[in-house]
Design an enzyme around this catalytic site. Structure first.
Site, short mmCIF file in Angstrom:
data_model
loop_
_atom_site.label_atom_id
_atom_site.label_comp_id
_atom_site.label_asym_id
_atom_site.label_seq_id
_atom_site.Cartn_x
_atom_site.Cartn_y
_atom_site.Cartn_z
N GLU A 218 52.53 60.29 42.90
CA GLU A 218 51.44 59.88 41.64
C GLU A 218 51.56 58.44 41.29
O GLU A 218 50.32 57.86 41.11
CB GLU A 218 52.15 60.84 40.42
CG GLU A 218 51.15 60.72 39.13
CD GLU A 218 51.55 61.51 37.91
OE1 GLU A 218 51.16 62.62 38.06
OE2 GLU A 218 51.87 61.05 36.96
N ARG A 244 22.72 36.87 31.61
CA ARG A 244 22.60 36.55 30.10
C ARG A 244 22.54 35.16 30.04
O ARG A 244 23.43 34.44 30.77
CB ARG A 244 24.16 37.00 29.72
CG ARG A 244 24.58 36.61 28.21
CD ARG A 244 23.72 37.29 27.08
NE ARG A 244 24.24 36.73 25.72
CZ ARG A 244 23.52 37.46 24.89
NH1 ARG A 244 22.49 38.05 24.95
NH2 ARG A 244 23.88 37.18 23.64
N GLN A 255 32.25 27.21 32.83
CA GLN A 255 33.54 27.23 33.86
C GLN A 255 34.52 28.50 33.16
O GLN A 255 35.23 29.06 33.65
CB GLN A 255 34.09 26.16 33.78
CG GLN A 255 35.18 25.88 34.92
CD GLN A 255 35.92 24.63 35.28
OE1 GLN A 255 36.13 23.65 34.20
NE2 GLN A 255 36.09 24.33 36.29
#
Length: 355
Positions: A218, A244, A255
């Site tokens: 798991e 955007r 940056q």
């Protein structure tokens, strides 16, 4: 559904609509189960790739997590340690007819298998179970429950036994699903055993051995879900920053934004390599405890931090539920807790390092 190794992962990524039965058709529910029992017969790394693909393709992360709990903590222990009669349940677990749950955690025990209070008392060539299990993934909907109880208190964690219990057995009490922060596609609740009589044939094996085997798979494989989820999230973030505009420029040109994207990618690929290494260790019969603990720790922390970064990149829109960005954070937080908390993984790693 029949498909070869070459196109298996792309088929799962592109599946489109997912529900429990569809996961069975795609082979997700039985990925690591031998073919003679209805599964795909995959090793750990290939199984992880299946769950990575499902995490990418399915937006309901809780549903894929439920599939992982079903496979790694229930079906796989039966396949590895079960009797011939117990293994007859596997084909229906692989195709989605039966839902499996792992009832290990208790309110006061958490990850400490030596502190279990649930007891299995010998009686009439069988056992009587009494105790309460909490945070049982798939518990409210389970047909088959793999659970653990104390059979010899004097032996500590070695005195526990794993059992395979049909959920309709008299004395099995399943709660309604918990309300949770995230992973809402996975129903989790309490399972209580009240004078629950089970036959001797229900014994699966030594509880510590059975449980640790399931947890190893798991921790290594299930968390591949988050790799697929993060791939999908990163793609969405890249699309957003390229489109955007703020202050007359695409925000990708700032940056601080591009650096954040690079850091997200760095974390993701580093965690991916750790997870693949853990799976490789299982497949090659190497000691996988340390790599599994490190990969679980890295992947879960990456999922949380990258989700936080995505919210900041989307700004106010990232905070709104309609956008679906904040859901990534809610689903990721659980990864710091289930399958052993982050602190438990650090402790496991420290022990493996001789500390």
């Amino acid at each position: 559904m029949e498909f070869g190794t070459k196109d298996r992962y792309q088929t799962i990524r592109d599946a489109g609509e997912y529900d429990w039965q569809r996961l069975g058709e795609l082979g997700v529910l039985g990925a690591a189960i031998p073919e003679e029992h209805g599964g795909l017969g995959l090793g750990a790394l290939d199984t992880a790739l299946v769950f990575e693909a499902a995490g990418y393709g399915c937006k309901n992360t809780g549903l894929i997590f439920a599939a992982g709990a079903h496979l790694f903590a229930t079906a796989l222990p039966i396949a590895e340690f079960g009797s011939d009669s117990q293994k007859k349940k596997l084909p229906r677990m692989c195709d989605g007819t039966l839902i499996g749950a792992n009832a290990m955690t208790e309110p006061d025990a958490g990850s400490d298998i030596s502190a279990l209070k649930t007891t299995a008392t010998p009686k009439d060539r069988g056992y009587v179970l009494n105790g309460v299990k909490s945070f049982v993934s798939n518990g409210p909907t389970a047909d088959i429950i793999v659970t653990y109880a104390v059979t010899d208190p004097a032996k500590g964690h070695l005195g526990t036994t794993g059992f395979v219990v049909d959920a309709d057995t008299p004395g099995v009490m399943k709660s309604e699903p918990f309300s949770k922060l995230g992973m809402n596609g996975c129903a989790a609740g309490t399972v209580e055993f009240r004078d629950c009589a089970i036959p001797e044939e229900a014994v699966l094996g030594n509880g510590s051995v059975v449980f640790q085997h399931g947890m190893l798979w798991e921790r290594a494989c299930l968390f591949a879900i988050y790799l697929g989820v993060q791939d999908r999230l990163l793609e969405r973030c890249l699309k957003h920053v390229k489109q955007r505009k703020q202050f007359g420029r695409r925000i990708k040109e700032f940056q601080s934004v591009s650096n954040r994207i690079v850091d997200m990618k760095l974390r993701l690929e580093s965690a991916r390599l750790l997870l693949y290494k853990a799976c490789w260790a299982i497949d090659t019969n190497e000691d996988a405890v340390l790599p599994a603990a490190l990969s679980k720790l890295a992947v879960s922390q990456t999922a949380v931090q990258n989700a936080l970064d995505a919210i900041e990149l989307f700004g106010g829109r990232g905070y709104q539920t309609d956008e679906g960005i904040e859901e990534h954070l809610r689903d990721a937080v659980g990864g710091l807790i289930f399958s052993g908390t982050s602190d438990v993984q650090r402790q496991l790693a420290a022990l493996e390092l001789g500390l």
